[in-house]
Design a protein around this motif. Structure first.
Motif, PDB file in Angstrom:
ATOM      1  N   TYR A 344      16.993  42.025   0.859  1.00  0.00           N
ATOM      2  CA  TYR A 344      17.537  40.830   0.207  1.00  0.00           C
ATOM      3  C   TYR A 344      16.545  39.694   0.435  1.00  0.00           C
ATOM      4  O   TYR A 344      16.217  39.372   1.574  1.00  0.00           O
ATOM      5  CB  TYR A 344      18.903  40.475   0.792  1.00  0.00           C
ATOM      6  N   TYR A 345      16.095  39.097  -0.665  1.00  0.00           N
ATOM      7  CA  TYR A 345      15.098  38.037  -0.584  1.00  0.00           C
ATOM      8  C   TYR A 345      15.767  36.665  -0.580  1.00  0.00           C
ATOM      9  O   TYR A 345      16.774  36.449  -1.265  1.00  0.00           O
ATOM     10  CB  TYR A 345      14.147  38.116  -1.787  1.00  0.00           C
ATOM     11  N   LEU A 346      15.157  35.750   0.187  1.00  0.00           N
ATOM     12  CA  LEU A 346      15.573  34.354   0.121  1.00  0.00           C
ATOM     13  C   LEU A 346      14.971  33.751  -1.138  1.00  0.00           C
ATOM     14  O   LEU A 346      13.780  33.932  -1.417  1.00  0.00           O
ATOM     15  CB  LEU A 346      15.069  33.591   1.354  1.00  0.00           C
ATOM     16  N   ARG A 347      15.789  33.045  -1.904  1.00  0.00           N
ATOM     17  CA  ARG A 347      15.325  32.440  -3.161  1.00  0.00           C
ATOM     18  C   ARG A 347      15.979  31.072  -3.322  1.00  0.00           C
ATOM     19  O   ARG A 347      17.060  30.823  -2.792  1.00  0.00           O
ATOM     20  CB  ARG A 347      15.730  33.306  -4.369  1.00  0.00           C
ATOM     21  N   SER A 348      15.321  30.214  -4.084  1.00  0.00           N
ATOM     22  CA  SER A 348      15.909  28.906  -4.344  1.00  0.00           C
ATOM     23  C   SER A 348      15.368  28.345  -5.640  1.00  0.00           C
ATOM     24  O   SER A 348      14.177  28.472  -5.931  1.00  0.00           O
ATOM     25  CB  SER A 348      15.582  27.946  -3.187  1.00  0.00           C
ATOM     26  N   GLU A 349      16.240  27.741  -6.409  1.00  0.00           N
ATOM     27  CA  GLU A 349      15.819  27.113  -7.670  1.00  0.00           C
ATOM     28  C   GLU A 349      15.256  25.721  -7.418  1.00  0.00           C
ATOM     29  O   GLU A 349      14.576  25.150  -8.262  1.00  0.00           O
ATOM     30  CB  GLU A 349      17.006  27.023  -8.649  1.00  0.00           C
ATOM     31  N   SER A 350      15.576  25.152  -6.257  1.00  0.00           N
ATOM     32  CA  SER A 350      15.134  23.785  -5.960  1.00  0.00           C
ATOM     33  C   SER A 350      14.666  23.714  -4.513  1.00  0.00           C
ATOM     34  O   SER A 350      15.330  24.233  -3.611  1.00  0.00           O
ATOM     35  CB  SER A 350      16.300  22.817  -6.179  1.00  0.00           C
ATOM     36  N   ALA A 366       6.125  30.047  -7.786  1.00  0.00           N
ATOM     37  CA  ALA A 366       5.070  29.566  -6.890  1.00  0.00           C
ATOM     38  C   ALA A 366       5.502  28.253  -6.236  1.00  0.00           C
ATOM     39  O   ALA A 366       6.183  27.433  -6.854  1.00  0.00           O
ATOM     40  CB  ALA A 366       3.774  29.370  -7.664  1.00  0.00           C
ATOM     41  N   GLY A 367       5.115  28.073  -4.976  1.00  0.00           N
ATOM     42  CA  GLY A 367       5.417  26.813  -4.278  1.00  0.00           C
ATOM     43  C   GLY A 367       6.879  26.637  -3.917  1.00  0.00           C
ATOM     44  O   GLY A 367       7.323  25.521  -3.663  1.00  0.00           O
ATOM     45  N   SER A 368       7.644  27.738  -3.883  1.00  0.00           N
ATOM     46  CA  SER A 368       9.078  27.644  -3.598  1.00  0.00           C
ATOM     47  C   SER A 368       9.328  27.644  -2.095  1.00  0.00           C
ATOM     48  O   SER A 368       8.846  28.514  -1.372  1.00  0.00           O
ATOM     49  CB  SER A 368       9.797  28.818  -4.275  1.00  0.00           C
ATOM     50  N   TYR A 369      10.092  26.663  -1.631  1.00  0.00           N
ATOM     51  CA  TYR A 369      10.462  26.592  -0.216  1.00  0.00           C
ATOM     52  C   TYR A 369      11.740  25.774  -0.092  1.00  0.00           C
ATOM     53  O   TYR A 369      12.172  25.112  -1.044  1.00  0.00           O
ATOM     54  CB  TYR A 369       9.345  25.959   0.623  1.00  0.00           C
ATOM     55  N   ASN A 370      12.361  25.829   1.078  1.00  0.00           N
ATOM     56  CA  ASN A 370      13.416  24.881   1.446  1.00  0.00           C
ATOM     57  C   ASN A 370      13.041  24.285   2.784  1.00  0.00           C
ATOM     58  O   ASN A 370      12.284  24.869   3.548  1.00  0.00           O
ATOM     59  CB  ASN A 370      14.784  25.564   1.545  1.00  0.00           C
ATOM     60  N   GLU A 371      13.623  23.157   3.085  1.00  0.00           N
ATOM     61  CA  GLU A 371      13.211  22.397   4.266  1.00  0.00           C
ATOM     62  C   GLU A 371      14.451  21.987   5.051  1.00  0.00           C
ATOM     63  O   GLU A 371      15.485  21.664   4.469  1.00  0.00           O
ATOM     64  CB  GLU A 371      12.459  21.155   3.783  1.00  0.00           C
ATOM     65  N   PHE A 372      14.330  22.025   6.360  1.00  0.00           N
ATOM     66  CA  PHE A 372      15.396  21.453   7.185  1.00  0.00           C
ATOM     67  C   PHE A 372      14.763  20.701   8.346  1.00  0.00           C
ATOM     68  O   PHE A 372      13.574  20.882   8.657  1.00  0.00           O
ATOM     69  CB  PHE A 372      16.368  22.525   7.682  1.00  0.00           C
ATOM     70  N   VAL A 373      15.540  19.818   8.953  1.00  0.00           N
ATOM     71  CA  VAL A 373      15.062  19.096  10.132  1.00  0.00           C
ATOM     72  C   VAL A 373      15.648  19.762  11.369  1.00  0.00           C
ATOM     73  O   VAL A 373      16.723  20.352  11.320  1.00  0.00           O
ATOM     74  CB  VAL A 373      15.446  17.602  10.102  1.00  0.00           C
ATOM     75  N   SER A 374      14.894  19.689  12.453  1.00  0.00           N
ATOM     76  CA  SER A 374      15.379  20.203  13.736  1.00  0.00           C
ATOM     77  C   SER A 374      15.071  19.158  14.789  1.00  0.00           C
ATOM     78  O   SER A 374      13.909  18.875  15.054  1.00  0.00           O
ATOM     79  CB  SER A 374      14.681  21.527  14.064  1.00  0.00           C
ATOM     80  N   ASP A 375      16.121  18.567  15.346  1.00  0.00           N
ATOM     81  CA  ASP A 375      15.954  17.494  16.327  1.00  0.00           C
ATOM     82  C   ASP A 375      16.561  17.934  17.651  1.00  0.00           C
ATOM     83  O   ASP A 375      17.781  18.039  17.779  1.00  0.00           O
ATOM     84  CB  ASP A 375      16.644  16.222  15.828  1.00  0.00           C
ATOM     85  N   ILE A 532      10.896  26.744   5.068  1.00  0.00           N
ATOM     86  CA  ILE A 532      11.094  28.183   4.899  1.00  0.00           C
ATOM     87  C   ILE A 532      10.568  28.538   3.513  1.00  0.00           C
ATOM     88  O   ILE A 532      11.064  28.008   2.508  1.00  0.00           O
ATOM     89  CB  ILE A 532      12.595  28.550   5.014  1.00  0.00           C
ATOM     90  N   TYR A 533       9.588  29.417   3.459  1.00  0.00           N
ATOM     91  CA  TYR A 533       8.907  29.729   2.194  1.00  0.00           C
ATOM     92  C   TYR A 533       9.479  30.994   1.552  1.00  0.00           C
ATOM     93  O   TYR A 533       9.800  31.970   2.250  1.00  0.00           O
ATOM     94  CB  TYR A 533       7.405  29.918   2.428  1.00  0.00           C
ATOM     95  N   HIS A 534       9.580  30.965   0.223  1.00  0.00           N
ATOM     96  CA  HIS A 534       9.994  32.156  -0.541  1.00  0.00           C
ATOM     97  C   HIS A 534       9.337  32.092  -1.909  1.00  0.00           C
ATOM     98  O   HIS A 534       9.964  31.805  -2.917  1.00  0.00           O
ATOM     99  CB  HIS A 534      11.518  32.252  -0.636  1.00  0.00           C
ATOM    100  N   ASP A 535       8.024  32.349  -1.883  1.00  0.00           N
ATOM    101  CA  ASP A 535       7.252  32.386  -3.127  1.00  0.00           C
ATOM    102  C   ASP A 535       6.592  33.764  -3.215  1.00  0.00           C
ATOM    103  O   ASP A 535       6.741  34.570  -2.299  1.00  0.00           O
ATOM    104  CB  ASP A 535       6.228  31.237  -3.155  1.00  0.00           C
ATOM    105  N   PRO A 536       5.877  34.072  -4.295  1.00  0.00           N
ATOM    106  CA  PRO A 536       5.315  35.426  -4.436  1.00  0.00           C
ATOM    107  C   PRO A 536       4.394  35.848  -3.288  1.00  0.00           C
ATOM    108  O   PRO A 536       4.273  37.041  -3.001  1.00  0.00           O
ATOM    109  CB  PRO A 536       4.556  35.348  -5.766  1.00  0.00           C
ATOM    110  N   ASP A 537       3.766  34.890  -2.606  1.00  0.00           N
ATOM    111  CA  ASP A 537       2.874  35.230  -1.494  1.00  0.00           C
ATOM    112  C   ASP A 537       3.583  35.225  -0.133  1.00  0.00           C
ATOM    113  O   ASP A 537       3.006  35.671   0.863  1.00  0.00           O
ATOM    114  CB  ASP A 537       1.697  34.250  -1.439  1.00  0.00           C
ATOM    115  N   HIS A 538       4.778  34.668  -0.079  1.00  0.00           N
ATOM    116  CA  HIS A 538       5.521  34.541   1.194  1.00  0.00           C
ATOM    117  C   HIS A 538       6.973  34.917   0.925  1.00  0.00           C
ATOM    118  O   HIS A 538       7.817  34.036   0.741  1.00  0.00           O
ATOM    119  CB  HIS A 538       5.408  33.123   1.750  1.00  0.00           C
ATOM    120  N   ARG A 539       7.213  36.202   0.900  1.00  0.00           N
ATOM    121  CA  ARG A 539       8.540  36.686   0.495  1.00  0.00           C
ATOM    122  C   ARG A 539       9.466  36.789   1.707  1.00  0.00           C
ATOM    123  O   ARG A 539       9.647  37.867   2.275  1.00  0.00           O
ATOM    124  CB  ARG A 539       8.412  38.043  -0.182  1.00  0.00           C
ATOM    125  N   SER A 540      10.036  35.677   2.097  1.00  0.00           N
ATOM    126  CA  SER A 540      10.998  35.697   3.208  1.00  0.00           C
ATOM    127  C   SER A 540      12.170  36.592   2.826  1.00  0.00           C
ATOM    128  O   SER A 540      12.695  36.500   1.706  1.00  0.00           O
ATOM    129  CB  SER A 540      11.489  34.286   3.505  1.00  0.00           C
TER     130      SER A 540
END
Length: 558
Positions: A344-350, A366-375, A532-540
């Motif tokens: 199961y691949y991680l994917r995101s439209e935004s 290409a260039g697909s990722y999601n971001e979170f903060v960790s404090d 967290i990356y999920h693009d063709p080169d980084h298939r999380s």
């Protein structure tokens, strides 16, 4: 003991003449409390066993200094051999017990005491790297274990100020736990300095330090001659199911070619010590979930300590409880040979999404990722203080958590076995912890975890299990692999599979300060922005061991 220190035990004998096989139980929690609490001892005596219940070194009635776990190999060996020589013993000895009384059995067994015939170590570990630490992160639960279970008796023995009973310690924990759990650096906490110096010794040794080899079981199974019954629960402390399966497979490998491998693994839907309950947290598993623990271990001892032909050796070597379907199943091996790895691949439209997708189509944007903060000063904290199945839907949508969900499943999907995750990450700090939690979402929105925290974390600087931390370069992408997760669960039709990602899950495990310095020696914290990356080169992705449904009999016969 071999160094002259006296350990004390209560000996229970059958009301008959002669010599008896013996069962040994060694505990740091007070033999008098064990004898009050558990019926196992009197059941064993009624069955014809001599029973020895011993306080380990430095606890309650026994002499010497308590250094958690470190003396148990030698002392266990010496006690087993002492028991075997007694006038009331026929020379055949078995051991049993759960948690610390489970660990002491393994530590003694790898010393290969000649008279140890069988053991039943329940809910215990296989390696210090997944016991004192997990995924390179120090286990925060040692603090409350020591506070509640260890320090009261030590204060009583040494006449030190502070709580001297479990009840007093539990009451003081309510007042003090936030200060204790949040204290930094870990090594400077004053409260345990005079009662548990071994805690600070642990902190001074990182997980890959060879110092820990005294507690390593892996690679030592060839030394163990006893028949071994392994027992754990899916919601046991994280080291439990890992220990039960790792130790089982290690013994099988060491005994390859033996007609009877004399080892078995049983994993139920239980929390630590909850094997006679039908519920774990908020999840009810039905009447078959609870077992008769005493009967289970005494049947094992009857077969391998007394030599009774009771059929135990003809039972399948693996017995697991399949959650969701709530049934027991016997298997030939772990992992299951018929499991099919489903990716199961991680994917995101935004890139800014907090809720994203999980499906079997590889990412193509290409260039697909999601971001979170960790404090680390405001870590993701478990809203529940006890292990077990809990509803974690409240964590979704926060800026320090990402979730990836499948569509509702069209049919029941059984996931049983080891789970493998590969996640591509970058951060603007030298280090981070990556938590990858697997959840089962019901149509009503409840999101239940499928295991206790610890199997599902990896410290980035420990990604290659090196002694020296391998720090990150800002903005560089790294592949982090988590491969110690395991469960058995049927995701029912209409349910969804969720992967939940965060940088902390406090206070179960220590916080990564994200500064590149250790929380053991530093208190300087750095908030991180993690991608967290999920693009063709980084298939999380996460790989789940899916068990194909059994074919109907008519179809199978064609």
């Amino acid at each position: 003991m071999r160094d002259g220190v006296v350990l004390r035990a209560d000996v229970l004998l059958p009301n008959a003449e002669g010599k008896f096989p013996a069962l040994l139980y060694r505990t740091p929690y007070g033999k008098q409390f064990a004898l009050q609490e558990y019926k196992t001892f009197e059941k064993a005596v009624a069955r014809g066993y001599a029973v020895v219940v011993q306080d380990v070194r430095g606890r309650y009635a026994s002499d010497g200094e308590f250094v958690a776990y470190q003396n148990e190999g030698r002392d266990g060996y010496d006690t087993i051999e002492w028991v075997a020589k007694q006038s009331w013993c026929d020379g055949n000895v078995g051991t049993f017990g759960l948690s610390y009384p489970g660990a002491v059995q393994w530590l003694a067994a790898v010393e290969n005491p000649p008279h140890l015939k069988a053991m039943a170590p329940a809910m215990t570990f296989s390696t210090p790297r997944n016991f004192y630490y997990s995924g390179g992160v120090f286990d925060g639960s040692w603090l409350d274990w020591i506070w509640m279970n260890i320090t009261p008796d030590i204060r009583r023995r040494k006449n030190l100020a502070g709580p001297k009973t479990y009840e007093e310690a539990a009451e003081s924990w309510k007042r003090e736990h936030e200060r204790l759990q949040n204290f930094l650096p870990l090594r400077d906490l004053p409260d345990l300095k005079n009662v548990a110096p071994f805690y600070y010794e642990w902190l001074s040794h990182p997980p890959a330090d060879p110092w820990w080899d005294w507690a390593e079981l892996r690679g030592k199974y060839g030394r163990v001659q006893a028949a071994v019954l392994n027992l754990s629960g899916w919601y046991d402390e994280a080291y439990g199911p890992d220990g039960a399966t790792t130790n089982f497979n290690g013994l099988l490998a060491a005994r390859k070619g033996d007609k009877n491998s004399r080892t078995r693994t049983i994993i139920g839907p239980w929390t630590h010590g909850g094997q006679e309950k039908t519920r774990a947290g908020e999840r009810e598993f039905g009447p078959s979930a609870a077992i008769d623990y005493d009967e289970l271990i005494l049947r094992w001892m009857d077969r391998y300590v007394r030599g009774v032909e009771n059929g135990v050796d003809r039972e399948k070597p693996v017995r697991i409880f399949v959650m969701g379907k709530n049934v027991w199943r016997d298997e030939d091996a772990w992992p299951l040979a018929r499991a099919k790895a489903q990716t199961y691949y991680l994917r995101s439209e935004s890139n800014s999404a907090r809720f994203a997708r999980l499906n079997q189509t590889a990412p193509d944007r290409a260039g697909s990722y999601n971001e979170f903060v960790s404090d680390p000063s405001r870590p993701v904290t478990d809203p529940y203080d006890a292990y077990g199945a809990h509803d974690y839907r409240s964590l979704a949508g926060r800026n320090d958590v990402l979730v990836y969900d499948t569509d509702p499943l069209p049919s029941d999907t059984e996931v049983t076995g080891p789970i493998h995750a590969e996640i591509y990450v970058s951060a603007d700090t030298p280090d981070l912890d990556l938590w990858v939690r697997l959840l089962d979402i019901a149509p009503d929105g409840t999101a239940f975890n499928l295991m206790s925290p610890g199997l599902d974390v990896l410290r980035a600087s420990y990604r290659n299990e090196k002694l020296q931390p391998e720090l990150l370069k800002a903005g560089e992408i790294y592949k982090l692999t988590l491969d110690r997760m395991l469960t058995s669960n049927v995701f029912r039709s209409g349910h969804q599979i969720r992967v939940q990602i965060s940088g902390a899950f406090f206070p179960h495990f220590s916080r990564n300060l994200q500064s590149g310095e250790s929380e053991v020696t530093s208190s300087r914290m750095c908030p991180a922005r993690v991608r967290i990356y999920h693009d063709p080169d980084h298939r999380s992705r996460i790989e789940l061991p899916v068990i194909p449904p059994l074919k109907p009999p008519a179809e199978a016969s064609r």
